[in-house]
Design a protein around this motif. Structure first.
Motif, PDB file in Angstrom:
ATOM      1  N   ASP A 189      36.634 -21.795  36.603  1.00  0.00           N
ATOM      2  CA  ASP A 189      35.478 -21.985  35.735  1.00  0.00           C
ATOM      3  C   ASP A 189      34.497 -22.991  36.316  1.00  0.00           C
ATOM      4  OD1 ASP A 189      36.273 -20.151  33.836  1.00  0.00           O
ATOM      5  OD2 ASP A 189      37.428 -21.610  32.692  1.00  0.00           O
ATOM      6  N   GLY A 190      35.021 -23.902  37.122  1.00  0.00           N
ATOM      7  CA  GLY A 190      34.152 -24.873  37.788  1.00  0.00           C
ATOM      8  C   GLY A 190      33.704 -24.433  39.165  1.00  0.00           C
ATOM      9  N   SER A 191      33.970 -23.153  39.505  1.00  0.00           N
ATOM     10  CA  SER A 191      33.555 -22.554  40.782  1.00  0.00           C
ATOM     11  C   SER A 191      34.218 -23.202  41.994  1.00  0.00           C
ATOM     12  CB  SER A 191      32.027 -22.607  40.928  1.00  0.00           C
ATOM     13  OG  SER A 191      31.415 -21.845  39.910  1.00  0.00           O
ATOM     14  N   ASN A 192      35.348 -23.860  41.767  1.00  0.00           N
ATOM     15  CA  ASN A 192      36.127 -24.387  42.889  1.00  0.00           C
ATOM     16  C   ASN A 192      37.176 -23.331  43.228  1.00  0.00           C
ATOM     17  OD1 ASN A 192      37.724 -25.794  44.707  1.00  0.00           O
ATOM     18  ND2 ASN A 192      37.700 -27.697  43.543  1.00  0.00           N
ATOM     19  N   LEU A 193      36.724 -22.272  43.922  1.00  0.00           N
ATOM     20  CA  LEU A 193      37.541 -21.084  44.087  1.00  0.00           C
ATOM     21  C   LEU A 193      38.769 -21.313  44.953  1.00  0.00           C
ATOM     22  CD1 LEU A 193      34.796 -18.316  44.434  1.00  0.00           C
ATOM     23  CD2 LEU A 193      35.933 -19.182  42.369  1.00  0.00           C
ATOM     24  N   GLU A 194      38.634 -22.086  46.007  1.00  0.00           N
ATOM     25  CA  GLU A 194      39.784 -22.299  46.888  1.00  0.00           C
ATOM     26  C   GLU A 194      40.903 -23.033  46.167  1.00  0.00           C
ATOM     27  OE1 GLU A 194      40.570 -21.131  49.725  1.00  0.00           O
ATOM     28  OE2 GLU A 194      38.675 -20.109  50.146  1.00  0.00           O
ATOM     29  N   GLU A 195      40.533 -24.064  45.395  1.00  0.00           N
ATOM     30  CA  GLU A 195      41.539 -24.809  44.645  1.00  0.00           C
ATOM     31  C   GLU A 195      42.169 -23.926  43.574  1.00  0.00           C
ATOM     32  OE1 GLU A 195      43.734 -28.302  44.226  1.00  0.00           O
ATOM     33  OE2 GLU A 195      42.110 -27.912  45.653  1.00  0.00           O
ATOM     34  N   ALA A 196      41.343 -23.110  42.926  1.00  0.00           N
ATOM     35  CA  ALA A 196      41.862 -22.195  41.909  1.00  0.00           C
ATOM     36  C   ALA A 196      42.856 -21.215  42.519  1.00  0.00           C
ATOM     37  CB  ALA A 196      40.708 -21.434  41.252  1.00  0.00           C
ATOM     38  N   LEU A 197      42.531 -20.711  43.696  1.00  0.00           N
ATOM     39  CA  LEU A 197      43.403 -19.737  44.367  1.00  0.00           C
ATOM     40  C   LEU A 197      44.788 -20.332  44.646  1.00  0.00           C
ATOM     41  CD1 LEU A 197      43.312 -16.843  45.467  1.00  0.00           C
ATOM     42  CD2 LEU A 197      42.591 -17.781  47.672  1.00  0.00           C
ATOM     43  N   VAL A 198      44.816 -21.591  45.071  1.00  0.00           N
ATOM     44  CA  VAL A 198      46.090 -22.269  45.343  1.00  0.00           C
ATOM     45  C   VAL A 198      46.958 -22.299  44.093  1.00  0.00           C
ATOM     46  CG1 VAL A 198      47.140 -24.502  45.886  1.00  0.00           C
ATOM     47  CG2 VAL A 198      45.201 -23.680  47.237  1.00  0.00           C
ATOM     48  N   HIS A 199      46.346 -22.648  42.965  1.00  0.00           N
ATOM     49  CA  HIS A 199      47.130 -22.803  41.736  1.00  0.00           C
ATOM     50  C   HIS A 199      47.544 -21.448  41.155  1.00  0.00           C
ATOM     51  CE1 HIS A 199      46.989 -27.134  41.404  1.00  0.00           C
ATOM     52  NE2 HIS A 199      45.709 -27.101  41.733  1.00  0.00           N
ATOM     53  N   PHE A 200      46.683 -20.456  41.251  1.00  0.00           N
ATOM     54  CA  PHE A 200      47.091 -19.134  40.762  1.00  0.00           C
ATOM     55  C   PHE A 200      48.266 -18.589  41.575  1.00  0.00           C
ATOM     56  CE2 PHE A 200      42.685 -18.375  38.846  1.00  0.00           C
ATOM     57  CZ  PHE A 200      43.150 -18.548  37.557  1.00  0.00           C
ATOM     58  N   ARG A 201      48.253 -18.815  42.871  1.00  0.00           N
ATOM     59  CA  ARG A 201      49.347 -18.327  43.715  1.00  0.00           C
ATOM     60  C   ARG A 201      50.653 -19.048  43.393  1.00  0.00           C
ATOM     61  NH1 ARG A 201      45.692 -17.318  49.134  1.00  0.00           N
ATOM     62  NH2 ARG A 201      45.509 -15.053  48.853  1.00  0.00           N
ATOM     63  N   LYS A 202      50.567 -20.337  43.070  1.00  0.00           N
ATOM     64  CA  LYS A 202      51.756 -21.060  42.634  1.00  0.00           C
ATOM     65  C   LYS A 202      52.257 -20.505  41.308  1.00  0.00           C
ATOM     66  CE  LYS A 202      50.905 -25.584  44.813  1.00  0.00           C
ATOM     67  NZ  LYS A 202      50.640 -27.018  44.526  1.00  0.00           N
ATOM     68  N   ALA A 203      51.323 -20.190  40.409  1.00  0.00           N
ATOM     69  CA  ALA A 203      51.708 -19.676  39.094  1.00  0.00           C
ATOM     70  C   ALA A 203      52.404 -18.330  39.206  1.00  0.00           C
ATOM     71  CB  ALA A 203      50.471 -19.569  38.197  1.00  0.00           C
ATOM     72  N   ILE A 204      52.006 -17.520  40.174  1.00  0.00           N
ATOM     73  CA  ILE A 204      52.638 -16.203  40.367  1.00  0.00           C
ATOM     74  C   ILE A 204      54.136 -16.351  40.567  1.00  0.00           C
ATOM     75  CG2 ILE A 204      52.845 -14.252  41.971  1.00  0.00           C
ATOM     76  CD1 ILE A 204      49.799 -14.467  42.399  1.00  0.00           C
ATOM     77  N   GLU A 205      54.528 -17.371  41.324  1.00  0.00           N
ATOM     78  CA  GLU A 205      55.945 -17.572  41.614  1.00  0.00           C
ATOM     79  C   GLU A 205      56.741 -17.857  40.342  1.00  0.00           C
ATOM     80  OE1 GLU A 205      56.193 -20.682  44.475  1.00  0.00           O
ATOM     81  OE2 GLU A 205      54.841 -19.708  45.917  1.00  0.00           O
ATOM     82  N   GLY A 206      56.116 -18.572  39.411  1.00  0.00           N
ATOM     83  CA  GLY A 206      56.824 -18.930  38.192  1.00  0.00           C
ATOM     84  C   GLY A 206      56.619 -17.965  37.044  1.00  0.00           C
TER      85      GLY A 206
END
Length: 471
Positions: A189-206
């Motif tokens: 939402d804050g357009s920090n796409l690279e940081e968002a991508l890191v966290h979404f990929r971590k969330a996928i694992e869990g």
């Protein structure tokens, strides 16, 4: 950019589900009580809440208030019970009272802010949330309450505070994938796409069985113009949630970006079958069939898109007009320009015959003016629209009381009391009714409750004292 604001475990559950969420989260540490009787009735009420026996719970909490009118916990749990049954207006009143009685209690403030946000009152919700600017208040909350507080800040688009709360709660639940998923939402939402991508990929694992974090990855990759990778991620999300319209829509967009209109049509037709009011599907179908060379079908879908969009815009304009008229009517009531307010509310019911709120205002105007016959036209409509409304049943009780049909008045007023015993005005009316039907003991009970609930009403006290003198 709010692609993921309504998804996964962090979605907006809506007003009724918010009430049920509060019910689950509401069995928190109870504030101190002045006597055993109050403590016992609160515990009894909480047991009824757990069993979803809401009427019994409300009656128990009402007994708590009679035992101790300063019992903030009784008002708090009464508000939770009311919210769980969808009576949000009354829930706001009870939770406001609980916070007023115990303004430093973080749990009560959190519940109050959650309900206020659920009914769209974000300005007062943010005011209540300001209590949590004091860091020591966070220590009063358990892990799930901290999570809820972070969620409220996220909904209020106060991303800085939401992240702060996530940092606070993360060490308590280090393996909880919701933390990374929410961080992904906030950074996107804050357009920090690279940081968002890191966290979404971590969330996928869990979150192996959920499509939301996969979809988040796909949306970010699409925004980065990595369409093949985006498609792969969203396809996996769709496999997990095959009827999720937002997933299908984004997948169709990616397919068109890859110039795969035939595959895009497959996903768009699935949307059309699931929700024929989703406008973007028709626009994209028009684009897809144009690319496939079927100009007639393309034009048909584009025409449908334009027609539905025009209807939607007209409906939105109509609703804005209705809400504006109601707001002006409320302003005129505050200015004591009753005739002008009446005209505005009448204008609303002529344009929107099923607008419950406008009927309610008109009924109250006519009842207070002594024109009960005109009031009934609106009361009967209100009853058809919402037969369980506390306010509607109270007003019907008032109507039948004015008409001196006390049995009918008792029926409706008692029904309202069962759903909300915490209204002094309602209890005073019920006391009046019991006087008229010759049941003074019940009248005393109701007048006593009315005085306790609204001690600043001298008319309630006069009624109570008068019947005591006559015994």
């Amino acid at each position: 950019m709010k692609f993921l604001s309504n998804m996964g475990q962090t979605n907006d559950l809506g007003m009724l589900r918010t009430g049920l969420r509060l019910l689950i989260l509401g069995f928190w540490v109870l504030a101190g009580f002045s006597n055993v009787q109050a403590e016992d009735c609160v515990q009894s009420g909480k047991e009824h809440l757990k069993e979803q026996r809401f009427t019994d719970a409300l009656l128990a909490f009402d007994r708590c208030k009679q035992a101790n009118e300063a019992d903030a916990g009784a008002y708090f749990y009464s508000g939770i019970a009311l919210a769980a049954t969808g009576n949000f207006k009354e829930a706001v009143v009870e939770l406001d009272q609980s916070v007023g009685l115990d303004p430093d209690n973080a749990e009560y403030a959190l519940g109050f802010a959650d309900i206020l946000s659920s009914v769209g009152q974000w300005a007062p919700a943010k005011e209540v949330l300001s209590l949590f600017d004091q860091e020591d208040k966070l220590h009063q909350l358990d892990t799930e309450q901290l999570w809820l507080l972070s969620e409220l800040y996220y909904k209020a688009e106060d991303f800085e505070q939401s992240l702060k709360l996530l940092d606070w709660v993360a060490p308590k639940i280090p393996e909880d994938p919701r933390i990374d998923f929410r961080r992904g939402q906030i950074y996107m939402d804050g357009s920090n796409l690279e940081e968002a991508l890191v966290h979404f990929r971590k969330a996928i694992e869990g979150m192996p069985g959920m499509g939301a974090p996969l979809f988040g990855v796909g949306v970010i990759l699409r925004l980065q113009n990595k369409l093949e990778e985006a498609k792969q991620a969203i396809v996996e999300a769709v496999k997990l949630e095959p009827v999720n319209i937002e997933f299908l829509w984004q997948l169709a967009e990616v397919c068109l970006g890859l110039n795969q209109p035939e595959e895009a049509v497959e996903y768009l037709v699935r949307i059309e079958k699931a929700d024929d009011s989703f406008l973007e599907a028709y626009r994209l179908l028009g684009d897809s069939y144009r690319r496939l060379g079927d100009q007639a079908l393309a034009q048909a879908y584009l025409d449908k898109f334009q027609s539905l969009r025009a209807s939607q815009q007209a409906a939105e304009a109509f609703n804005e007009d209705i809400q504006s008229a109601i707001a002006r009517g409320e302003e005129k009531l505050q200015e004591n320009e009753i005739d002008k307010a009446q005209e505005l509310f009448q204008e609303v019911v002529e344009k929107a015959p099923d607008n419950w709120l406008a009927h309610s205002y008109l009924a109250k105007i006519y009842l207070s003016s002594g024109y009960s016959r005109f009031a009934y036209l609106h009361l009967s409509k209100m009853e058809k629209l919402n037969p369980e409304s506390v306010e509607g049943n109270y007003l019907l009780g008032q109507y039948w009381y004015q008409r001196r049909d006390f049995r009918q008045a008792q029926l409706y007023t008692a029904k309202a009391k069962n759903r909300y015993p915490g209204s002094g005005v309602l209890r005073n009316l019920l006391g009046n009714i019991y006087v008229e039907i010759g049941q003074p003991k019940k009248a005393i009970e109701e007048y006593e409750a009315a005085v306790r609930l609204e001690p600043d009403r001298p008319d309630f006290r006069r009624n109570y004292e008068a019947i005591l003198r006559n015994q």
